[in-house]
Motif scaffolding. Structure first.
Motif, PDB file in Angstrom:
ATOM      1  N   ILE A  92       0.821  -1.214   0.000  1.00 47.31           N
ATOM      2  CA  ILE A  92       0.000   0.000   0.000  1.00 47.31           C
ATOM      3  C   ILE A  92       0.856   1.266   0.000  1.00 47.31           C
ATOM      4  O   ILE A  92       0.319   2.375   0.065  1.00 47.31           O
ATOM      5  CB  ILE A  92      -0.973   0.037   1.205  1.00 47.31           C
ATOM      6  N   TYR A  93       2.190   1.099  -0.083  1.00 48.99           N
ATOM      7  CA  TYR A  93       3.049   2.283   0.004  1.00 48.99           C
ATOM      8  C   TYR A  93       2.733   3.352  -1.048  1.00 48.99           C
ATOM      9  O   TYR A  93       2.869   4.553  -0.761  1.00 48.99           O
ATOM     10  CB  TYR A  93       4.532   1.888  -0.040  1.00 48.99           C
ATOM     11  N   PRO A  94       2.293   3.003  -2.289  1.00 52.03           N
ATOM     12  CA  PRO A  94       1.947   4.079  -3.225  1.00 52.03           C
ATOM     13  C   PRO A  94       0.788   4.942  -2.737  1.00 52.03           C
ATOM     14  O   PRO A  94       0.775   6.160  -2.956  1.00 52.03           O
ATOM     15  CB  PRO A  94       1.571   3.318  -4.508  1.00 52.03           C
ATOM     16  N   ALA A  95      -0.191   4.309  -2.083  1.00 51.80           N
ATOM     17  CA  ALA A  95      -1.319   5.071  -1.549  1.00 51.80           C
ATOM     18  C   ALA A  95      -0.853   6.023  -0.455  1.00 51.80           C
ATOM     19  O   ALA A  95      -1.273   7.187  -0.387  1.00 51.80           O
ATOM     20  CB  ALA A  95      -2.384   4.118  -1.008  1.00 51.80           C
ATOM     21  N   ILE A  96       0.038   5.540   0.413  1.00 51.85           N
ATOM     22  CA  ILE A  96       0.576   6.398   1.476  1.00 51.85           C
ATOM     23  C   ILE A  96       1.398   7.527   0.872  1.00 51.85           C
ATOM     24  O   ILE A  96       1.329   8.685   1.318  1.00 51.85           O
ATOM     25  CB  ILE A  96       1.404   5.562   2.452  1.00 51.85           C
ATOM     26  N   GLY A  97       2.184   7.206  -0.155  1.00 50.97           N
ATOM     27  CA  GLY A  97       2.954   8.246  -0.826  1.00 50.97           C
ATOM     28  C   GLY A  97       2.060   9.313  -1.429  1.00 50.97           C
ATOM     29  O   GLY A  97       2.376  10.507  -1.379  1.00 50.97           O
ATOM     30  N   ALA A  98       0.912   8.897  -1.982  1.00 47.78           N
ATOM     31  CA  ALA A  98      -0.025   9.870  -2.567  1.00 47.78           C
ATOM     32  C   ALA A  98      -0.598  10.791  -1.491  1.00 47.78           C
ATOM     33  O   ALA A  98      -0.710  12.007  -1.694  1.00 47.78           O
ATOM     34  CB  ALA A  98      -1.149   9.127  -3.287  1.00 47.78           C
ATOM     35  N   LEU A 131       0.792  11.528   1.419  1.00 49.91           N
ATOM     36  CA  LEU A 131       1.868  12.409   1.887  1.00 49.91           C
ATOM     37  C   LEU A 131       2.158  13.520   0.880  1.00 49.91           C
ATOM     38  O   LEU A 131       2.516  14.633   1.273  1.00 49.91           O
ATOM     39  CB  LEU A 131       3.135  11.585   2.142  1.00 49.91           C
ATOM     40  N   SER A 132       1.997  13.219  -0.402  1.00 53.72           N
ATOM     41  CA  SER A 132       2.198  14.249  -1.420  1.00 53.72           C
ATOM     42  C   SER A 132       1.170  15.370  -1.280  1.00 53.72           C
ATOM     43  O   SER A 132       1.472  16.544  -1.497  1.00 53.72           O
ATOM     44  CB  SER A 132       2.097  13.635  -2.829  1.00 53.72           C
ATOM     45  N   VAL A 133      -0.050  14.992  -0.888  1.00 49.96           N
ATOM     46  CA  VAL A 133      -1.089  16.002  -0.653  1.00 49.96           C
ATOM     47  C   VAL A 133      -0.732  16.854   0.560  1.00 49.96           C
ATOM     48  O   VAL A 133      -0.821  18.083   0.542  1.00 49.96           O
ATOM     49  CB  VAL A 133      -2.462  15.330  -0.450  1.00 49.96           C
ATOM     50  N   VAL A 134      -0.285  16.188   1.631  1.00 50.85           N
ATOM     51  CA  VAL A 134      -0.001  16.891   2.888  1.00 50.85           C
ATOM     52  C   VAL A 134       1.272  17.726   2.792  1.00 50.85           C
ATOM     53  O   VAL A 134       1.304  18.887   3.199  1.00 50.85           O
ATOM     54  CB  VAL A 134       0.105  15.873   4.045  1.00 50.85           C
ATOM     55  N   ILE A 135       2.346  17.125   2.245  1.00 49.17           N
ATOM     56  CA  ILE A 135       3.652  17.772   2.250  1.00 49.17           C
ATOM     57  C   ILE A 135       3.858  18.662   1.027  1.00 49.17           C
ATOM     58  O   ILE A 135       4.313  19.799   1.137  1.00 49.17           O
ATOM     59  CB  ILE A 135       4.773  16.710   2.331  1.00 49.17           C
ATOM     60  N   GLU A 173       9.831   7.749   1.655  1.00 46.62           N
ATOM     61  CA  GLU A 173      11.057   7.685   0.852  1.00 46.62           C
ATOM     62  C   GLU A 173      10.781   8.130  -0.583  1.00 46.62           C
ATOM     63  O   GLU A 173      11.563   8.879  -1.175  1.00 46.62           O
ATOM     64  CB  GLU A 173      11.608   6.265   0.857  1.00 46.62           C
ATOM     65  N   GLY A 174       9.666   7.678  -1.145  1.00 45.40           N
ATOM     66  CA  GLY A 174       9.335   8.046  -2.509  1.00 45.40           C
ATOM     67  C   GLY A 174       9.128   9.540  -2.681  1.00 45.40           C
ATOM     68  O   GLY A 174       9.569  10.133  -3.667  1.00 45.40           O
TER      69      GLY A 174
END
Length: 330
Positions: A128-134, A136-140, A193-194
């Motif tokens: 599920i790391y791509p979903a978490i990366g998405a 985090l991209s919204v937040v950060i 990391e991504g």
């Protein structure tokens, strides 16, 4: 055949080879995790140390060997001088920062998840790391994501719930849900990391970036994680592994892991990050197959359904399904 048609055929072959590298990256990462679980069943990892020691030492050894294999790859390709040059730049330092999330956080949670929940379950959760990366991209990064991506994130969450709904044999994995939680921590580490590495990867050669990432992770494990969390016992197990057959097993797992990273970046270069990611996260399903083949792990309906749901969600997060079907749009 005119020039335009020849170029189109060349681009199509280029894209198809990228898809091939993406499939190999998923397959090798799934196999690497299963082989690491075999190493954890060997001396010195079975000699009565606490639950933390074996996974953290295993993670350090994995990243150390992976860094060594990738360095050899770059040495033969004439890229070894780029290590020093890259580390003197801001993008290179960002790759090192990304390694902190992907290594000591991501790999530690990953190895602990494999130990406590089994490779097939742990790898399914980390997918599920791509979903978490998405997210985090919204937040950060304040990026905007569409309805398709939110549906993918929701599917990934549902898939996690399905996978962890029915645990395996309690006698084999008494700390199953702790392992699931730690695998989720790994997904957070890899997702972060991504996001961080995205700033540096455009300016650093991908294969060199992988080498720096793995080497940085090992150094942090060796000089900080092991002495602070494990102490003398950690070093004893780490050096003791070199006197047992398990070190060969770990070296093979790390070769597959390092190769997976290289194939992943080659896939990104040839066919785009979205398609490469969509193929890479199939490791969640490859791990189920290799766990059954090598370990005799029982394949439960919830594991298969949950794994497929997670993969479908990750594809929606990172790739346009229409583009995945029509290669000529690459």
């Amino acid at each position: 055949m005119n020039t335009t048609e020849r170029l189109e055929k060349q681009e199509l072959r280029h894209a198809k080879s990228g898809l091939g590298f993406g499939v190999v990256s998923g397959m090798t990462w799934g196999l690497s995790g299963v082989i690491m679980s075999i190493a954890f069943g060997m001396a010195p990892f079975t000699e009565g140390a606490s639950l933390l020691v074996a996974p953290l030492v295993g993670a350090a050894l994995h990243d150390g060997f992976a860094g060594f294999w990738v360095f050899l790859f770059n040495l033969f390709n004439g890229k070894w001088r780029e290590y020093g040059r890259s580390l003197r730049t801001k993008p290179g330092l960002l790759v090192c920062l990304a390694a902190m999330f992907g290594g000591p956080i991501g790999m530690s949670g990953y190895m602990l998840g494999i130990t406590l929940a089994g490779p097939s379950y742990a790898l399914a959760i980390t997918a599920i790391y791509p979903a978490i990366g998405a997210i985090l991209s919204v937040v950060i990064l304040k990026e905007k994501i569409g309805v398709r991506t939110w549906i993918g994130i929701l599917l990934s969450i549902i898939g996690v719930a399905i996978v962890s709904w029915v645990p395996p044999d309690a006698t084999s994995f008494p700390y199953f849900y702790a392992g699931i939680a730690l695998a989720f921590l790994a997904a957070i580490g890899w997702g972060t990391e991504g996001v961080v590495s995205g700033f540096g990867m455009d300016m650093v050669d991908p294969e060199v970036a992988v080498g720096i990432r793995e080497a940085t992770s090992f150094v942090v494990y060796f000089v900080a994680v092991i002495p602070l969390l494990l102490g003398v016992v950690g070093y004893q197990m780490l050096f003791g592994a070199f006197t047992t057959a398990s070190i060969g097993v770990i070296a093979i797992a790390a070769l597959l892991g390092g190769g997976s990273y290289i194939c992943w970046y080659l896939a990104i270069n040839k066919t785009g990050a979205s398609r490469a990611m969509a193929l890479n996260i199939t490791y969640a399903l490859w791990s189920v197959f290799f766990s059954w083949l090598l370990l005799g792990t029982q394949i439960t309906p919830t594991l298969i359904i949950g794994g497929l749901t997670i993969v479908a969600g990750a594809v929606l997060v990172g790739a346009n399904p229409k583009e995945l079907i029509n290669l000529r749009k690459v």
